[in-house]
Design an enzyme around this catalytic site. Structure first.
Site, PDB file in Angstrom:
ATOM      1  N   ASP A  18      19.441  -7.337  66.301  1.00  0.00           N
ATOM      2  CA  ASP A  18      19.230  -8.745  66.625  1.00  0.00           C
ATOM      3  C   ASP A  18      19.860  -9.579  65.521  1.00  0.00           C
ATOM      4  O   ASP A  18      19.512  -9.436  64.354  1.00  0.00           O
ATOM      5  CB  ASP A  18      17.732  -9.056  66.728  1.00  0.00           C
TER       6      ASP A  18
ATOM      7  N   GLU B  13      23.424  -8.096  71.298  1.00  0.00           N
ATOM      8  CA  GLU B  13      23.374  -9.046  72.412  1.00  0.00           C
ATOM      9  C   GLU B  13      24.727  -9.746  72.498  1.00  0.00           C
ATOM     10  O   GLU B  13      25.384  -9.998  71.504  1.00  0.00           O
ATOM     11  CB  GLU B  13      22.259 -10.078  72.286  1.00  0.00           C
TER      12      GLU B  13
ATOM     13  N   CYS C  48       7.854  -9.374  75.614  1.00  0.00           N
ATOM     14  CA  CYS C  48       7.027  -8.456  74.833  1.00  0.00           C
ATOM     15  C   CYS C  48       7.591  -7.048  74.995  1.00  0.00           C
ATOM     16  O   CYS C  48       7.837  -6.605  76.116  1.00  0.00           O
ATOM     17  CB  CYS C  48       5.581  -8.499  75.320  1.00  0.00           C
TER      18      CYS C  48
ATOM     19  N   CYS D 245       4.572  -4.695  76.892  1.00  0.00           N
ATOM     20  CA  CYS D 245       4.205  -4.823  78.309  1.00  0.00           C
ATOM     21  C   CYS D 245       5.265  -5.543  79.148  1.00  0.00           C
ATOM     22  O   CYS D 245       5.047  -5.761  80.344  1.00  0.00           O
ATOM     23  CB  CYS D 245       2.846  -5.529  78.448  1.00  0.00           C
TER      24      CYS D 245
ATOM     25  N   CYS E 191       2.121 -11.494  71.838  1.00  0.00           N
ATOM     26  CA  CYS E 191       2.232 -11.526  73.294  1.00  0.00           C
ATOM     27  C   CYS E 191       1.033 -12.267  73.900  1.00  0.00           C
ATOM     28  O   CYS E 191      -0.113 -12.001  73.552  1.00  0.00           O
ATOM     29  CB  CYS E 191       2.286 -10.091  73.830  1.00  0.00           C
TER      30      CYS E 191
ATOM     31  N   CYS F  57      -0.759  -9.262  76.419  1.00  0.00           N
ATOM     32  CA  CYS F  57      -1.448  -8.076  75.909  1.00  0.00           C
ATOM     33  C   CYS F  57      -1.844  -8.198  74.443  1.00  0.00           C
ATOM     34  O   CYS F  57      -2.524  -7.322  73.906  1.00  0.00           O
ATOM     35  CB  CYS F  57      -0.609  -6.817  76.128  1.00  0.00           C
TER      36      CYS F  57
ATOM     37  N   ASP G 200      11.921 -10.896  65.188  1.00  0.00           N
ATOM     38  CA  ASP G 200      13.280 -10.349  65.217  1.00  0.00           C
ATOM     39  C   ASP G 200      13.277  -8.853  65.555  1.00  0.00           C
ATOM     40  O   ASP G 200      14.153  -8.360  66.263  1.00  0.00           O
ATOM     41  CB  ASP G 200      13.977 -10.581  63.872  1.00  0.00           C
TER      42      ASP G 200
END
Ligand code: ZN
Length: 416
Positions: A183, A267, A334, A337, A353, A356, A363
């Site tokens: 990232d 990315e 997340c 989940c 999150c 959850c 990061d």
């Protein structure tokens, strides 16, 4: 495999004058040829390398100053222009302005270039029309020369040789079944899915303060004055140092990541789109220009694109594959989940999150999502959990400001 070797030149005064002249001639050839191509396009026609090279040969009779530069250097300029226009479009390719463009020209015939080592610190190369030029022997050449490019960056001239080092990209990575997600952030340059933060400040606080003062000073200088030139030179000296540190950081990080991983996932940021949108047009000025300007600085400051280039370059020697995945929602999802909610990202650094309750560094969470997006499940170490070394330390979350010798050795990078 073709790779570059760059050395700092130590030119004589006469050679500096010659190099500036070659640069000026190449610049005017580039600009004239570009204008010609645009004119043809406006009339619906095409212009390309072969007729332009023929016209250049004819133009030498009318403009004898063109002959001051070696002819194959000028032909190379036309070839470079041809390639640039094919890749980016005739109207996207830029003019070379005297004030903004760094002089550069290329000798394409590697066979005509002789290189000798003079001693421990010095080497010399024989370049057409320039004669013998001395340079700092900062690294071995390690291959056969294909071409040489001379460039000025700030006060210094450099020569870079394109060499064929006879190496090949390995079919298989030395550590198969390893993968990492990266990232690229604004705060820390790169965070990996195994929880390691790769980052270092590229400018010292003193340099930042001095740069700010110089920029204020620049705004008070008259255009075209000598004082302005001196201030610009001081600014360039600082930004040059910052640029070198950034390039060094990206190369080291890339070497470490590619040595350890068969797959590196990034990315797809389309940085150019993000940085270009701030100013807008005359009719519709970009909104939040001020904030965007700050973000632009931060983006360019971390060298996101440079890291990608460095990874692709380093991957050639290790056999790593560099994978790009879409960037959407990687920071809002997340990793436990798969719940997507922008509120989950509490702050720049923390992720909690909303579904959850999973908490992580924002990061690291994003880096794991990036790795997942490429179809790799994340284990505790960020690899695939197969064929891992028993001796390997469990990863600790830490910020690496410099290179620790142990980590460097583990990554197979020689430590001095
Ligand atoms: Zn969750």
């Amino acid at each position: 495999m073709l790779s570059g070797r760059r050395y700092r030149l130590e030119l004589t005064d006469d050679q500096v004058v010659l190099c500036e002249t070659f640069g000026d001639i190449c610049r005017s050839v580039w600009n004239t040829a570009l204008e010609q191509r645009r004119e043809y396009r406006r009339r619906g026609g095409w212009m390309n390398y072969v007729p332009q090279a023929a016209e250049l040969a004819e133009a030498k009779r009318d403009f004898p100053w063109l002959s001051d530069a070696p002819s194959h250097v000028l032909q190379q300029t036309l070839r470079d222009l041809d390639r640039a226009c094919r890749e980016h479009g005739t109207f996207t390719v830029r003019w070379r302005s005297k004030a903004r463009w760094c002089p550069t020209f290329r000798f394409p015939a590697g066979k005509l270039i002789a290189v000798e080592r003079l001693g421990r610190k010095w080497g010399r190369a024989k370049l057409p029309k320039l004669g013998w030029v001395r340079f700092r022997w900062s690294r071995p050449l390690g291959g056969q020369i294909r071409s040489a490019t001379v460039t000025r960056r700030g006060r210094h001239w450099f020569v870079s040789f394109l060499v064929d080092d006879a190496r090949t990209t390995p079919e298989k990575h030395a550590m198969p079944n390893t993968a990492v997600g990266v990232d690229r952030g604004v705060k820390v340059a790169a965070t990996t899915s195994d929880g390691v933060f790769h980052g270092r400040p590229f400018a010292t606080p003193g340099e930042v303060a001095r740069l700010r003062r110089l920029q204020q000073k620049l705004s008070r200088c008259k255009r075209g004055s000598n004082r302005r030139k001196a201030v610009v030179a001081s600014i360039n000296a600082i930004t040059g140092r910052v640029r070198n540190r950034r390039a060094d950081f990206c190369a080291q990080t890339a070497a470490e990541l590619t040595t350890r991983n068969a797959v590196v996932v990034l990315e797809d940021l389309r940085i150019r789109n993000m940085t270009a949108s701030a100013a807008g047009t005359v009719d519709a000025p970009g909104r939040q220009v001020r904030q965007k300007a700050g973000l632009n600085r931060a983006i360019l400051d971390k060298g996101w694109h440079l890291l990608e280039l460095a990874l692709r370059n380093a991957a050639r020697t290790t056999g790593t594959s560099v994978v790009l995945v879409p960037a959407a929602y990687t920071s809002q999802t997340c990793n436990e989940c798969r719940h997507v909610d922008p509120k989950s990202r509490e702050s720049q650094a923390s992720f909690r999150c909303t579904a959850c309750g999973h908490t992580a560094h924002a990061d690291v969470n994003a880096a794991k999502n990036i790795l997942n997006a490429a179809g790799h499940a994340v284990s505790g170490r960020g690899d695939l959990g197969i064929g891992r070394s028993v001796k390997r330390q469990p990863p600790a979350t830490r910020t690496r400001t410099g290179r620790s010798p142990r980590a460097a050795r583990a990554a197979g990078i020689p430590v001095r």
